[in-house]
Write an enzyme that holds these catalytic residues in place. Structure first.
Site, mmCIF file in Angstrom:
data_model
loop_
_atom_site.group_PDB
_atom_site.id
_atom_site.type_symbol
_atom_site.label_atom_id
_atom_site.label_comp_id
_atom_site.label_asym_id
_atom_site.label_seq_id
_atom_site.Cartn_x
_atom_site.Cartn_y
_atom_site.Cartn_z
ATOM 1 C CD GLU A 1 -7.621 -0.478 8.377
ATOM 2 O OE1 GLU A 1 -8.359 -0.707 7.409
ATOM 3 O OE2 GLU A 1 -6.420 -0.150 8.268
ATOM 4 C CE1 TYR B 1 -7.232 2.995 -0.176
ATOM 5 C CE2 TYR B 1 -9.393 3.226 0.844
ATOM 6 C CZ TYR B 1 -8.390 2.426 0.318
ATOM 7 O OH TYR B 1 -8.554 1.069 0.285
ATOM 8 C CG ASP C 1 5.059 -9.093 7.886
ATOM 9 O OD1 ASP C 1 6.180 -9.471 8.244
ATOM 10 O OD2 ASP C 1 4.073 -9.849 7.847
ATOM 11 N N GLY C 2 4.817 -8.219 4.393
ATOM 12 C CA GLY C 2 4.733 -9.151 3.278
ATOM 13 C C GLY C 2 5.877 -8.980 2.291
ATOM 14 N N GLY D 1 0.808 -1.215 0.000
ATOM 15 C CA GLY D 1 0.000 0.000 0.000
ATOM 16 C C GLY D 1 0.842 1.266 0.000
ATOM 17 N NE ARG E 1 -2.642 -3.748 -0.730
ATOM 18 C CZ ARG E 1 -2.071 -3.510 0.442
ATOM 19 N NH1 ARG E 1 -1.267 -4.424 0.958
ATOM 20 N NH2 ARG E 1 -2.293 -2.385 1.080
ATOM 21 C CG ASP F 1 -1.589 -0.166 10.094
ATOM 22 O OD1 ASP F 1 -2.068 0.942 9.813
ATOM 23 O OD2 ASP F 1 -2.114 -1.241 9.747
ATOM 24 C CG MET G 1 -5.104 3.744 7.546
ATOM 25 S SD MET G 1 -5.218 5.510 7.520
ATOM 26 C CE MET G 1 -3.527 5.951 7.748
ATOM 27 N NE ARG H 1 -4.949 -5.538 7.208
ATOM 28 C CZ ARG H 1 -6.042 -5.962 6.589
ATOM 29 N NH1 ARG H 1 -6.795 -5.093 5.952
ATOM 30 N NH2 ARG H 1 -6.370 -7.238 6.606
#
Length: 437
Positions: free
Chosen positions: A302, A357, A173-174, A81, A147, A203, A246, A248
């Site tokens: 969120e 956003y 992280d991904g 993102g 992504r 985050d 934001m 998650r």
């Protein structure tokens, strides 16, 4: 998580035989390290056991480097993102490589890791000081992003075919997990390609990292939304300003924004479950607040309250990166609050604001811009020195090298810690909004 000294060993491609072209007042030695633990209990344990205290390699320019600058080719990719500061990092990397080291061959991989998969047809772009000189004034990423998982072997094939020497990966992280897999494939083939990660998650939920870039900007922008919500709440009888932000899996942005703008009356985060109904539930406590003060500002992360929306027959969905698709707690709360007050015959004026956003796409503020510049510079030093399989991060105020394998997401707000207690004191909300046992 328990670590050993081996966990913090940084890989190097080989002997550094080339004198560095960088002119500095000092060079950083590889044996300069900062302590992992800073508490007395761990110090005493290490002292009794005579074990070498855990430590991390300090970032900085090395006196001798692995890559010969005129013959070096670097590539930069941005994944995941959007986040304030990506362009600042890209600019810093290019400027440091070009002006400090004399690396003139720098390319940008478009649209994340898709750009390394030929079937997508994305072209790489040349990155020069002229191209990047003003990009820090814009939000987003000049390289765009994407992504989703891509084939590791195919990506390494392309890196080899392009003759890339240093590969800089900017992402969360991904991305760091994928970057670790790319490093392993490169090592398996015995290729001399340095892979350096620069961690990005708005985050701020990566372990071991003090903060990730974009976090300070996110707080500043969230404060603006809170200010608007407060104006709306006080501008009408029985006014409620509801802001979704934001967060998650963690509520770091929410708690820091609430502390930065002391107009928030309730902060709801994933780490602190709450009930909706009942005398000790959120809706009843909100009702009591409204009868007393006639207005209220609510800030919700969120990822909070997902348990109130999940149906047992609902199929779990994930996005292209494998992240769980969250249900919209903001819209759910808006409906729940409106229904509650309608049920008790009280008219309210609720305004709902979701700035997510807008926050992701703004340019970095001054603090984040400084931080991004440093990350780019230290990442460049590490890459030119032949370090690999690592990322650059801020650990207890020191820029350090961390192996990719040590970094995971999941850093939480401690519900019994100092920050959350300060939020409770600031908002005046109850310590718990759960049914009493």
């Amino acid at each position: 998580m328990n670590f050993s000294s081996d966990d913090f060993t940084i890989q190097c491609l080989g002997e550094r035989e080339i004198p560095s072209a960088v002119t500095v007042s000092y060079f950083t030695l590889d044996d300069k390290r900062t302590l992992f633990h800073n508490d007395l209990q761990n110090y005493l344990h290490d002292k009794v056991s005579e074990a070498m205290p855990l430590s991390l390699e300090v970032a900085g320019p090395r006196e001798r480097i692995f890559f010969d600058p005129p013959k070096t080719k670097a590539a930069i990719v941005t994944c995941g993102g959007l986040c304030p500061g990506i362009n600042d990092v890209i600019r810093s990397l290019v400027m440091e490589l070009y002006h400090r080291y004399g690396v003139g061959n720098i390319v940008g991989v478009k649209y994340g890791f898709q750009g390394l998969i030929p079937s997508f047809g994305h072209r790489v772009v040349e990155l020069t000081p002229e191209v990047v000189k003003d990009i820090h004034a814009d939000g987003g990423s000049i390289l765009s992003s994407s992504r989703g998982r891509q084939d590791i072997r195919e990506m390494v094939n392309v890196l080899k075919r392009m003759n890339i020497d240093i590969f800089f990966c900017i992402g969360g992280d991904g991305t760091m997990r994928a970057t670790e897999c790319i490093t392993e494939e490169i090592n398996k083939r015995k290729l001399n390609i340095s892979v350096i990660g620069i961690p990005k998650t708005i985050d701020n939920d990566l372990n071991l990292i003090d903060k990730t870039f974009g976090f300070d900007t996110a707080i500043s922008e969230a404060v603006k939304a809170i200010q608007c919500a407060h104006v709306e709440a006080k501008g009408a009888p029985m006014g409620i300003g509801l802001v979704k932000i934001m967060g998650r899996q963690s509520g770091h942005i929410a708690v820091h924004a609430a502390l930065a703008q002391n107009d928030v009356n309730f902060v709801l985060i994933p780490e602190v479950p709450f009930d909706l109904e009942g005398e000790n539930g959120f809706l009843k406590i909100l009702e009591n607040r409204m009868r007393k003060s006639n207005h209220c500002v609510i800030l919700v992360a969120e990822g909070a309250g997902q348990e109130h929306m999940i149906r047992y027959d609902r199929q779990i969905e994930t996005d292209a990166s494998g992240n769980l698709k969250l249900l919209d707690i903001g819209l759910f709360l808006r409906t729940a609050i409106e229904n509650h007050f309608k049920k008790i015959g009280v008219e309210i004026n609720l305004k709902y604001i979701d700035p997510s956003y807008m926050i992701r796409s703004v340019r970095a503020n001054a603090g984040d811009s400084i931080y991004c510049g440093a990350l780019g510079q230290y990442a460049t030093h590490a890459g030119m020195a032949g370090k690999t399989g690592m990322l650059v991060g801020l650990f207890r105020g020191e820029f350090v090298h961390l192996p990719l394998k040590t970094i995971t997401s999941g850093k939480k707000v401690d519900a019994c810690g100092n920050i959350w207690m300060r939020v409770i004191e600031s908002t005046g909300q109850p310590l718990s909004m759960k049914k009493l046992p």
